[in-house]
Design a protein around this motif. Structure first.
Motif, PDB file in Angstrom:
ATOM      1  N   PHE A  75      57.142 -20.753  85.360  1.00 38.71           N
ATOM      2  CA  PHE A  75      56.695 -21.926  86.113  1.00 38.71           C
ATOM      3  C   PHE A  75      57.872 -22.866  86.327  1.00 38.71           C
ATOM      4  O   PHE A  75      58.757 -22.950  85.492  1.00 38.71           O
ATOM      5  CB  PHE A  75      55.572 -22.637  85.355  1.00 38.71           C
ATOM      6  CG  PHE A  75      54.260 -21.906  85.408  1.00 38.71           C
ATOM      7  CD1 PHE A  75      53.400 -22.075  86.480  1.00 38.71           C
ATOM      8  CD2 PHE A  75      53.885 -21.035  84.392  1.00 38.71           C
ATOM      9  CE1 PHE A  75      52.195 -21.409  86.539  1.00 38.71           C
ATOM     10  CE2 PHE A  75      52.687 -20.358  84.446  1.00 38.71           C
ATOM     11  CZ  PHE A  75      51.844 -20.547  85.525  1.00 38.71           C
ATOM     12  N   PRO A  76      57.946 -23.587  87.446  1.00 39.68           N
ATOM     13  CA  PRO A  76      56.941 -23.696  88.515  1.00 39.68           C
ATOM     14  C   PRO A  76      56.992 -22.594  89.562  1.00 39.68           C
ATOM     15  O   PRO A  76      56.294 -22.672  90.565  1.00 39.68           O
ATOM     16  CB  PRO A  76      57.288 -25.042  89.144  1.00 39.68           C
ATOM     17  CG  PRO A  76      58.765 -25.147  88.992  1.00 39.68           C
ATOM     18  CD  PRO A  76      59.064 -24.529  87.659  1.00 39.68           C
TER      19      PRO A  76
ATOM     20  N   SER B 117      50.966 -23.437  90.380  1.00 35.03           N
ATOM     21  CA  SER B 117      51.506 -24.770  90.126  1.00 35.03           C
ATOM     22  C   SER B 117      51.150 -25.724  91.248  1.00 35.03           C
ATOM     23  O   SER B 117      50.661 -26.848  91.006  1.00 35.03           O
ATOM     24  CB  SER B 117      53.039 -24.707  89.988  1.00 35.03           C
ATOM     25  OG  SER B 117      53.434 -23.882  88.939  1.00 35.03           O
TER      26      SER B 117
ATOM     27  N   LEU C  43      53.812 -23.457  81.833  1.00 32.43           N
ATOM     28  CA  LEU C  43      53.036 -24.314  82.725  1.00 32.43           C
ATOM     29  C   LEU C  43      52.847 -25.700  82.112  1.00 32.43           C
ATOM     30  O   LEU C  43      53.013 -26.714  82.796  1.00 32.43           O
ATOM     31  CB  LEU C  43      51.672 -23.681  83.021  1.00 32.43           C
ATOM     32  CG  LEU C  43      50.684 -24.554  83.807  1.00 32.43           C
ATOM     33  CD1 LEU C  43      51.247 -24.941  85.170  1.00 32.43           C
ATOM     34  CD2 LEU C  43      49.342 -23.835  83.958  1.00 32.43           C
TER      35      LEU C  43
END
Length: 308
Positions: A98-99, A115, A167
């Motif tokens: 992530f992102p 995201s 995340l």
């Protein structure tokens, strides 16, 4: 007025035949305005309990009185569920990407899409990651808001241990509240900690009524120790995976035995008192160098679980 439930699939990337992968989103909207909270699971293809917990959470919320919105993603990584593995088919670890980005590896496309959608739809994200059929876990990782993280209840709170590409780390850097709950697996196939903990979070945020469930205090852990096998062999424990979440005494915790002779090739020795067992696998089991072995944490005290 009853809650409104909207379900849709988001296309991301393409298979070899040209058809897209699909990520299922569920939006549950209450009759009154309020916060927007997301619960996501299914980042790893070897963690099916999280998908089931999100489905049960949907059933519970659809029949409740809700304020604001709840966004659910039961299976964030469909390609990994196709192979039943922790790593995605492109050999990347989902919750370290992530992102993401809109092109390149499929994992990066999936994490980018998730995201962007979640950051637009909500102000709070709880990542539900249970153990696997072989590994039992019991902890929740904090990302800068200890009271919020403790509102889940049930699980020891680990502080100051974020990893790049998670995340929750990315969300917290953008000003969202976030936590990562890991529970169950191995001999513990009960979904209730994940479901009840999620409901506790919604009570804390004022989105549903009812009393907070579970213990009033949970351990606060700053330091953890992981025991990884450094050699292949047969992994065996003195402790049991069923003991995850309980204190563990110093001494020999486990070992790796030779498949040829049975001798101990490597031993895992805890030389401190006051530890809590946070992760353990069902054994005996074959293992390779670098596999997950055991994890213990050292509480620095307790933290109150906010009560509703």
């Amino acid at each position: 007025m009853r809650t409104a439930v909207r379900v849709w699939d988001e296309p991301v990337g393409r298979r070899a035949d040209g058809s897209p992968w699909q990520i299922r989103f569920v939006e549950i909207t209450g009759s009154e305005s309020g916060p927007a909270t997301a619960f996501i699971s299914g980042m790893y293809g070897d963690k099916p309990m999280g998908c089931l917990a999100v489905h049960e959470l949907q059933r519970r919320l659809a029949a409740s009185t809700l304020k604001g919105r709840v966004i659910l993603i039961p299976a964030a990584n469909p390609p990994a569920f196709g192979t039943g593995t922790r790593l995605s088919p492109d050999h990347l670890e989902f919750n370290r990407r992530f992102p993401g980005q809109p092109d390149g590896f499929l994992t990066d496309q999936l994490t980018h899409h998730i995201s962007r959608k979640l950051f637009d739809l909500c102000d709070c994200i709880v990542d539900l990651q249970p153990g696997t059929p072989l590994i039992n876990r019991s902890y929740i990782a904090d990302y800068g808001d200890r009271e919020f993280t403790a509102s889940f209840g049930y699980l020891p709170v680990i502080i100051d241990r974020p990893f790049e590409g998670q995340l929750s780390k990315v969300a917290a850097a953008r000003g969202l509240r976030s936590s990562l709950a890991e529970w169950g697996g191995g001999p513990d196939t009960n979904l209730s900690v994940g479901v009840e903990g999620a409901l506790n979070v919604l009570r804390y945020r004022g989105q549903i009524g009812g009393k907070t469930t579970g213990p009033r205090k949970v351990p606060l852990i700053k330091r953890v120790r992981m025991f990884h096998p450094s050699t292949a062999g047969i992994l065996q424990y003195r402790v049991s995976a069923a003991e995850v979440g309980t204190p563990v005494s110093r001494g020999l915790l486990g070992w790796v035995a030779s498949i040829a002779t049975g001798e101990h090739l490597e031993e895992f020795v805890l030389d401190e008192d006051g530890a809590v067992l946070l992760l353990a696998a069902n054994t005996p089991a074959t293992c390779a160098a670098g596999d997950r072995g055991l994890m213990v944490g050292f509480p620095v005290g307790e933290i109150d679980v906010p009560q509703s």
